[in-house]
Design a protein around this motif. Structure first.
Motif, PDB file in Angstrom:
ATOM      1  N   ASP A  38      37.134  37.329  18.106  1.00  0.00           N
ATOM      2  CA  ASP A  38      38.475  37.330  18.653  1.00  0.00           C
ATOM      3  C   ASP A  38      38.963  35.880  18.723  1.00  0.00           C
ATOM      4  O   ASP A  38      38.326  35.031  19.337  1.00  0.00           O
ATOM      5  CB  ASP A  38      38.458  37.962  20.042  1.00  0.00           C
ATOM      6  CG  ASP A  38      39.818  37.980  20.664  1.00  0.00           C
ATOM      7  OD1 ASP A  38      40.168  36.975  21.328  1.00  0.00           O
ATOM      8  OD2 ASP A  38      40.532  38.980  20.498  1.00  0.00           O
ATOM      9  N   LEU A  64      41.665  37.960  14.467  1.00  0.00           N
ATOM     10  CA  LEU A  64      40.230  37.824  14.267  1.00  0.00           C
ATOM     11  C   LEU A  64      39.991  36.620  13.375  1.00  0.00           C
ATOM     12  O   LEU A  64      40.700  36.423  12.393  1.00  0.00           O
ATOM     13  CB  LEU A  64      39.662  39.079  13.611  1.00  0.00           C
ATOM     14  CG  LEU A  64      39.774  40.352  14.431  1.00  0.00           C
ATOM     15  CD1 LEU A  64      39.528  41.578  13.564  1.00  0.00           C
ATOM     16  CD2 LEU A  64      38.784  40.317  15.592  1.00  0.00           C
ATOM     17  N   ALA A  92      33.028  40.469  17.505  1.00  0.00           N
ATOM     18  CA  ALA A  92      33.821  41.697  17.591  1.00  0.00           C
ATOM     19  C   ALA A  92      33.604  42.607  16.394  1.00  0.00           C
ATOM     20  O   ALA A  92      33.817  43.815  16.463  1.00  0.00           O
ATOM     21  CB  ALA A  92      35.300  41.347  17.696  1.00  0.00           C
ATOM     22  N   LEU A 140      34.644  46.850  12.914  1.00  0.00           N
ATOM     23  CA  LEU A 140      34.651  46.344  14.281  1.00  0.00           C
ATOM     24  C   LEU A 140      33.728  47.188  15.134  1.00  0.00           C
ATOM     25  O   LEU A 140      33.423  48.327  14.788  1.00  0.00           O
ATOM     26  CB  LEU A 140      36.067  46.377  14.871  1.00  0.00           C
ATOM     27  CG  LEU A 140      37.111  45.499  14.197  1.00  0.00           C
ATOM     28  CD1 LEU A 140      38.462  45.651  14.894  1.00  0.00           C
ATOM     29  CD2 LEU A 140      36.665  44.041  14.185  1.00  0.00           C
ATOM     30  N   ARG A 141      33.322  46.643  16.259  1.00  0.00           N
ATOM     31  CA  ARG A 141      32.457  47.377  17.193  1.00  0.00           C
ATOM     32  C   ARG A 141      33.078  48.712  17.598  1.00  0.00           C
ATOM     33  O   ARG A 141      32.374  49.682  17.842  1.00  0.00           O
ATOM     34  CB  ARG A 141      32.201  46.553  18.455  1.00  0.00           C
ATOM     35  CG  ARG A 141      31.212  45.455  18.285  1.00  0.00           C
ATOM     36  CD  ARG A 141      30.945  44.768  19.629  1.00  0.00           C
ATOM     37  NE  ARG A 141      30.126  43.595  19.436  1.00  0.00           N
ATOM     38  CZ  ARG A 141      28.802  43.590  19.414  1.00  0.00           C
ATOM     39  NH1 ARG A 141      28.150  44.724  19.566  1.00  0.00           N
ATOM     40  NH2 ARG A 141      28.127  42.474  19.236  1.00  0.00           N
TER      41      ARG A 141
END
Length: 180
Positions: A38, A64, A92, A140-141
Motif C-alpha cells: 500500500d 499499490l 498487500a 491481493l490478500r
C-alpha cells in the motif's frame, strides 16, 4: 510509470506498471517477482524507502507500489519456488511477470498423446503457430486478481490485454503464497 491509465483500479495500475517495466527490459528475461505494498502505508512507515522509490512528494494517497524481489532461481520449477514463499503482513499482494510460449486453442487437438513435460515443451517450441507472451499476474490478500498479457509480435502498450481471469493457474499459485 507514464503509460499507466489513471482510471484503472490500483491493482490494474500496478499490473500495467510492472508490464511497462518488464517491457523496458526487453524480451528473453527471467521471471520477476514483486511484492505489492500500500503506497500510503509505505510512505508513512518507510519514508526513506518511499523517497528512494520516488514516492515522497506524490499527492496520490491510494495505490499499490510494486517492489521487485530478489531474482528467482532458474534451477527449479516456478511452482516449486512459489510454494516456498511467505509474505510479511505489510505486503498487500504480489505479482509475477514471466515469459512463455503459447498456442492458439485450435492447436489443442494437434497435441500428440503421451508427451512428458520436456517433450511437450519441445513440441510447443517447434509448433508453427506458437506465440511468445509475457504474462504479468497479480493477486491481493483479499482475493482480487489482475493480469496483463503482451504478445511479442504485438509489443506495444496499446496491445496489452488485461483481465482478472487470463492466467488462472498462475493466479492460484500466487494466491497460495498468502495462505497460512
Amino acid at each position: 510509470m507514464s503509460n499507466t491509465p489513471m482510471a484503472a483500479s490500483p491493482l490494474t495500475r500496478a499490473v500495467l506498471e510492472i508490464d511497462e517495466y518488464a517491457s523496458g527490459l526487453g524480451w528473453d528475461q527471467p521471471a520477476r517477482l514483486f511484492a505489492l505494498v500500500d503506497t500510503a502505508q509505505l510512505r508513512a512507515q518507510e519514508p526513506s524507502l518511499a523517497a528512494q522509490l520516488g514516492l515522497g512528494d506524490e499527492q496520490v494517497t491510494t495505490g499499490l507500489t510494486p517492489i521487485e524481489q530478489d531474482e528467482i532461481a532458474t534451477d527449479r520449477p516456478l511452482d516449486e519456488f512459489l510454494a516456498t514463499i511467505a509474505w510479511p503482513d505489510a505486503v498487500a499482494g504480489c505479482a509475477l511477470t514471466v515469459e512463455r510460449l503459447m498456442l492458439p486453442p485450435s492447436a489443442e487437438a494437434q497435441v500428440p498423446e503421451g508427451l512428458d513435460g520436456k517433450k511437450l515443451t519441445q513440441w510447443v517450441a517447434e509448433h508453427p503457430e506458437r506465440q511468445e507472451v509475457r504474462m504479468t499476474v497479480a493477486v491481493l490478500r483479499d482475493g482480487a486478481r489482475e493480469s496483463a498479457l503482451r504478445l511479442r509480435e504485438k509489443d506495444s502498450p496499446t496491445e496489452v490485454l488485461t483481465g482478472p481471469d487470463l492466467v488462472p493457474g498462475l493466479a492460484d499459485a500466487l494466491a497460495a503464497t498468502f495462505e497460512d
